[in-house]
Design an enzyme around this catalytic site. Structure first.
Site, PDB file in Angstrom:
ATOM      1  N   ILE A   1       0.777  -1.225  -0.019  1.00 37.22           N
ATOM      2  CA  ILE A   1      -0.144   0.071   0.024  1.00 37.22           C
ATOM      3  C   ILE A   1       0.899   1.321  -0.041  1.00 37.22           C
ATOM      4  CG2 ILE A   1      -1.796   1.340   1.194  1.00 37.22           C
ATOM      5  CD1 ILE A   1      -2.672  -1.372  -0.040  1.00 37.22           C
TER       6      ILE A   1
ATOM      7  N   LYS B   1     -13.191   0.960   7.938  1.00 35.27           N
ATOM      8  CA  LYS B   1     -12.483  -0.089   7.268  1.00 35.27           C
ATOM      9  C   LYS B   1     -12.670  -1.318   7.643  1.00 35.27           C
ATOM     10  CE  LYS B   1      -9.434  -1.884   4.891  1.00 35.27           C
ATOM     11  NZ  LYS B   1      -7.909  -1.551   4.614  1.00 35.27           N
TER      12      LYS B   1
ATOM     13  N   CYS C   1      -6.141  -8.031   5.172  1.00 38.03           N
ATOM     14  CA  CYS C   1      -7.245  -7.237   5.412  1.00 38.03           C
ATOM     15  C   CYS C   1      -8.435  -7.892   5.968  1.00 38.03           C
ATOM     16  CB  CYS C   1      -7.651  -6.494   4.232  1.00 38.03           C
ATOM     17  SG  CYS C   1      -6.832  -4.817   3.840  1.00 38.03           S
TER      18      CYS C   1
END
Length: 413
Positions: A12, A213, A267
């Protein structure tokens, strides 16, 4: 906001740094990995992400992007470092964020912007502010419960929400959640991302942004868990789960996902546990989904071993099993939290068969799999008695398997 410092040059941080540099900002990317720093300064990349290397090379050649082991003073600081677990109880480890906070604190000047991008439990941004405030008592920092108050430093939480393999495109086009500790912090962070983001910049506060998120990935985890549970039930009932889901999805209000060998990545396999850890009594569905998806690789191992036993019954003393795919999703090199890696490691430990590992996106195996053999697909096709498709890489689609025992745990057609 022409000078930006990005902490963490992974999957990222590097694309984010490159995108700022590509759009005219002067960017210093900071990482503890000397190899990553050297590679980037050569205009190359140390990860696999389509389209990224050309952008990095152009930015480095123009002098807009450089990598370093140490930070430099900037107008804005972005933090994109890992937030792993401390142990088996899924307690979040914020030590990387704390280390970055301590490293950047001496550089801060009035008016600077600090943005946390690392996926974090609710309240992590406030903890970061506490660490910064402790290191710099000469500066004032924003307080979550005082959204209208002014401070010397602007702080926000702005999570990424990009898909590996499409990061370059989605960094620009996706809407972005901008969660400031104060209203003015939100505005300042929006100014930073407007440098290259074409999607909508959605304003909120830091806690809501942190939870958003986690919510996004927990929602996906629950949907995947339903598909994975269906696959286990269908196998028990001798039903083709792929056909079942295709038929069910013809209902105008049903959209069941495809099952797989588990759930991986930095994630979905991690973030829901942050919710569960903070809310153990309330997060019942979220916990159940995590447990279903975490257990799916063990179910897969059982199916593989059953196939090995069948081949042994045919007279093969130690069958050769080829495991196709180690990444956590198709067409990338990212092995983080990959269920395929877990399956490969367990199969190597069991030692009931000779294991061949096929992963076209890597050149060497991680330390946990060094007991295995990384081979080309052609070699696996030639020597394996059993072919196990764990990841739907393009290279595995439409393969012709002759005289092979083939099991696919993904949709590969």
């Amino acid at each position: 906001m022409k000078n930006i410092c990005v902490f963490g040059l992974g999957y990222i941080g590097l694309p984010t740094a490159a995108m700022f540099a590509h759009h005219g900002a002067n960017v210093v990317g900071v990482d503890v990995n000397q190899h990553a720093v050297d590679t980037i300064n050569q205009g190359k990349i140390h990860i696999v992400e389509p389209g990224l290397e050309a952008i990095v090379k152009q930015a480095v050649d123009k002098g807009n992007l450089k990598a370093s082991l140490t930070p430099e003073h900037s107008d804005a600081y972005l933090i994109a470092v890992p937030t792993p677990f401390k142990g088996d109880d899924h307690t979040p480890d914020l030590s990387y964020i704390q280390a970055v906070s301590e490293a950047l604190a001496p550089l801060l000047e009035k008016g600077d912007v600090v943005i946390l991008e690392s996926t974090s439990p609710v309240g992590a941004t406030e903890k970061m502010v506490a660490w910064l405030s402790e290191a710099r008592p000469d500066l004032t920092f924003p307080k979550y419960h005082e959204p209208d108050n002014e401070a010397d430093i602007f702080v926000a939480y702005c999570p990424e929400r990009v898909l590996p393999g499409k990061v370059v495109e989605e960094l620009i086009s996706n809407d972005r959640i901008i969660g400031g500790m104060t209203k003015e912090s939100t505005k300042k962070a929006q100014e930073v991302y407007r440098i290259f983001v074409e999607g909508e910049l959605l304003a909120t506060n830091s806690r809501t942004a942190e939870m958003a998120k986690l919510t996004e990935n927990a929602s996906r985890d629950v949907s995947i868990a339903f598909a994975n549970e269906l696959s286990v039930i269908s196998d028990k009932l001798d039903i083709n789960v792929w056909e079942l889901i295709e038929l069910a999805n013809h209902h105008p209000r049903v959209n069941i996902l495809q099952p797989g060998a588990g759930v991986g990545g930095h994630c979905i396999a991690v973030d829901p546990w942050f919710i569960v850890n903070q809310n153990p009594e309330e997060a019942k569905i979220i916990r159940a989904a995590r447990e279903i998806n975490d257990n799916k690789p063990n179910w897969v191992i059982g199916k593989i071993n059953a196939e090995v036993d069948k081949v042994k019954e045919q007279g093969v003393e130690k069958p050769t099993v080829a495991l196709l795919g180690l990444a956590f999703k198709p067409n990338i090199d990212d092995l983080r939290e990959s269920p395929a890696v877990h399956i490969a490691r367990e199969m190597l430990d069991i030692d009931s068969a000779k294991i061949l590992l096929v992963e076209p996106n890597i050149s060497e195996l991680p330390k946990s799999l060094t007991a295995g053999d990384l081979v080309e697909l052609g070699s696996a096709l030639e020597h394996a008695d059993i072919m196990i498709i764990l990841v739907a890489h393009d290279e595995f689609k439409q393969l012709e398997f002759s005289n092979k025992n083939v099991i696919s745990f993904v949709t590969n057609r």
